[in-house]
Design a protein around this motif. Structure first.
Motif, PDB file in Angstrom:
ATOM      1  N   ASN A   1       0.853  -1.195   0.000  1.00  0.00           N
ATOM      2  CA  ASN A   1       0.000   0.000   0.000  1.00  0.00           C
ATOM      3  C   ASN A   1       0.887   1.242   0.000  1.00  0.00           C
ATOM      4  N   PHE A   2       0.862   1.977  -1.087  1.00  0.00           N
ATOM      5  CA  PHE A   2       1.764   3.121  -1.265  1.00  0.00           C
ATOM      6  C   PHE A   2       1.568   4.170  -0.178  1.00  0.00           C
ATOM      7  N   PHE A   3       0.336   4.382   0.236  1.00  0.00           N
ATOM      8  CA  PHE A   3       0.018   5.468   1.169  1.00  0.00           C
ATOM      9  C   PHE A   3      -0.079   5.005   2.625  1.00  0.00           C
ATOM     10  N   SER A   4       0.317   3.763   2.909  1.00  0.00           N
ATOM     11  CA  SER A   4       0.219   3.288   4.292  1.00  0.00           C
ATOM     12  C   SER A   4       1.217   3.998   5.206  1.00  0.00           C
ATOM     13  N   ASN A   5       2.319   4.480   4.631  1.00  0.00           N
ATOM     14  CA  ASN A   5       3.290   5.273   5.404  1.00  0.00           C
ATOM     15  C   ASN A   5       3.255   6.696   4.848  1.00  0.00           C
ATOM     16  N   LYS A   6       2.342   7.488   5.383  1.00  0.00           N
ATOM     17  CA  LYS A   6       2.141   8.849   4.866  1.00  0.00           C
ATOM     18  C   LYS A   6       3.356   9.733   5.091  1.00  0.00           C
ATOM     19  N   LEU A   7       4.084   9.494   6.186  1.00  0.00           N
ATOM     20  CA  LEU A   7       5.276  10.295   6.461  1.00  0.00           C
ATOM     21  C   LEU A   7       6.344  10.051   5.401  1.00  0.00           C
ATOM     22  N   LEU A   8       6.522   8.794   5.003  1.00  0.00           N
ATOM     23  CA  LEU A   8       7.507   8.482   3.966  1.00  0.00           C
ATOM     24  C   LEU A   8       7.106   9.102   2.637  1.00  0.00           C
ATOM     25  N   VAL A   9       5.829   9.025   2.290  1.00  0.00           N
ATOM     26  CA  VAL A   9       5.349   9.618   1.040  1.00  0.00           C
ATOM     27  C   VAL A   9       5.615  11.120   1.040  1.00  0.00           C
ATOM     28  N   THR A  10       5.319  11.769   2.162  1.00  0.00           N
ATOM     29  CA  THR A  10       5.512  13.222   2.254  1.00  0.00           C
ATOM     30  C   THR A  10       6.979  13.601   2.136  1.00  0.00           C
TER      31      THR A  10
END
Length: 329
Positions: free
Chosen positions: A262-271
């Protein structure tokens, strides 16, 4: 009861206190793996069981609530007293299970495994990038190409593409199969399961990819329209090293393909990765910042090369994962 709740399974035995008392400590160590339930044991028996398991390099957690449990709670690696237990047991324990619910212990073990795994992921991400940076500088100087990046450029890469996104891996969620993995034996290096080899391999990939960028920027002319130069080589190196590092963060999230996570499961990493990528890309494109940091604008040909090279680490690791040669983190 042990059979009903799944503790006692086929092939495992039960021992009572009388039989345990007839065994020496050495004999107990030899046969303890064959037994799953010890019944009607004394306080001394409990300590013997704890010591026998510890002598086999096991990490022992002991739960108890009574006064007679205190010695074993103290001897265990992790003594866990019941919230409803005696004050003596609580004082001897390392922690108190306030809700008296054993499933809380399972949740704590899962959280511990998540933290341990995320530390390994961060080490894999950061050491792989940093080791390759050292190799790139050394090889470039030895080949007479000059410094591939300046100190300030390398510092920016280490902060926005490596450091901050790398720490974002520490909040990665627990993988679904984490509790199905065997426990890590006491004293095992954090680089076990081939982590050091993974770091060396990805460092080599980073090094080769970045050296290609240096060569293209310094020596390759595109249809006579773009003249190669040291400044272009440094700018390409800066962008490629930054973007490959950012892309690699998604390799580090799981032993499974990035396309199954899930690409957005780690929102901090995405940001942090999106922000870092924007900084890396925009710095050479904006004349003011390019001048400050010693960068130059790049042509569309250079950006095409940069985009292709930046995806190589992802493709390389995806192939390894697809062939089941990547292993676990």
């Amino acid at each position: 009861i042990a059979e009903d709740i799944g503790i006692l399974k086929a092939g495992l035995k039960v021992m009572d206190g009388t039989e345990l008392a007839s065994l020496t400590d050495q004999q107990l160590e030899q046969v303890i793996d064959e037994y799953r339930v010890f019944a009607r044991t004394s306080p001394e028996d409990k300590i013997r069981i704890v010591k026998a398991l510890q002598n086999k390099n096991e990490i022992v957690a002991m739960t108890g609530d009574g006064v007679n449990d205190a010695p074993a709670l103290k001897a265990a690696d992790v003594g866990i007293a019941m919230g409803s237990g005696t004050d003596v047991a609580k004082e001897a324990a390392d922690m108190i299970l306030v809700d008296d619910n054993f499933s809380t212990i399972v949740a704590a073990v899962q959280e511990g495994r998540r933290v341990y795994s995320n530390i390994r992921k961060s080490i894999y991400a950061m050491l792989g990038c940093n080791l390759s940076a050292v190799m790139i500088v050394l090889i470039s100087l030895l080949m007479g190409w000059g410094a591939p990046v300046t100190a300030i450029q390398l510092l920016i890469i280490k902060v926005v593409a490596d450091g901050i996104p790398g720490f974002s891996l520490c909040v990665e969620k627990s993988e679904s199969e984490s509790m199905k993995q065997p426990p890590v034996v006491n004293g095992t290096s954090i680089f076990h399961d081939g982590l050091f080899k993974k770091i060396g391999t990805i460092s080599l990939v980073f090094t080769v990819v970045t050296l290609i960028a240096i060569y293209v920027g310094k020596f390759v002319s595109f249809n006579g329209r773009v003249t190669p130069s040291r400044e272009i080589a440094q700018s390409m190196t800066f962008v490629v090293l930054g973007l490959t590092t950012i892309v690699h963060m998604y390799n580090c999230r799981s032993r499974h393909s990035v396309f199954k996570t899930n690409f957005f499961s780690n929102k901090l990493l995405v940001t942090t990765t999106i922000s870092g990528a924007m900084i890396i890309i925009l710095l050479p494109m904006i004349p003011f910042t390019a001048t400050i940091f010693g960068l130059v604008p790049l042509s569309s040909y250079h950006w095409l090369v940069i985009g292709s090279l930046s995806m190589i680490p992802l493709i390389f690791i995806e192939i390894q994962k697809g062939m089941n040669r990547f292993g676990r983190l």
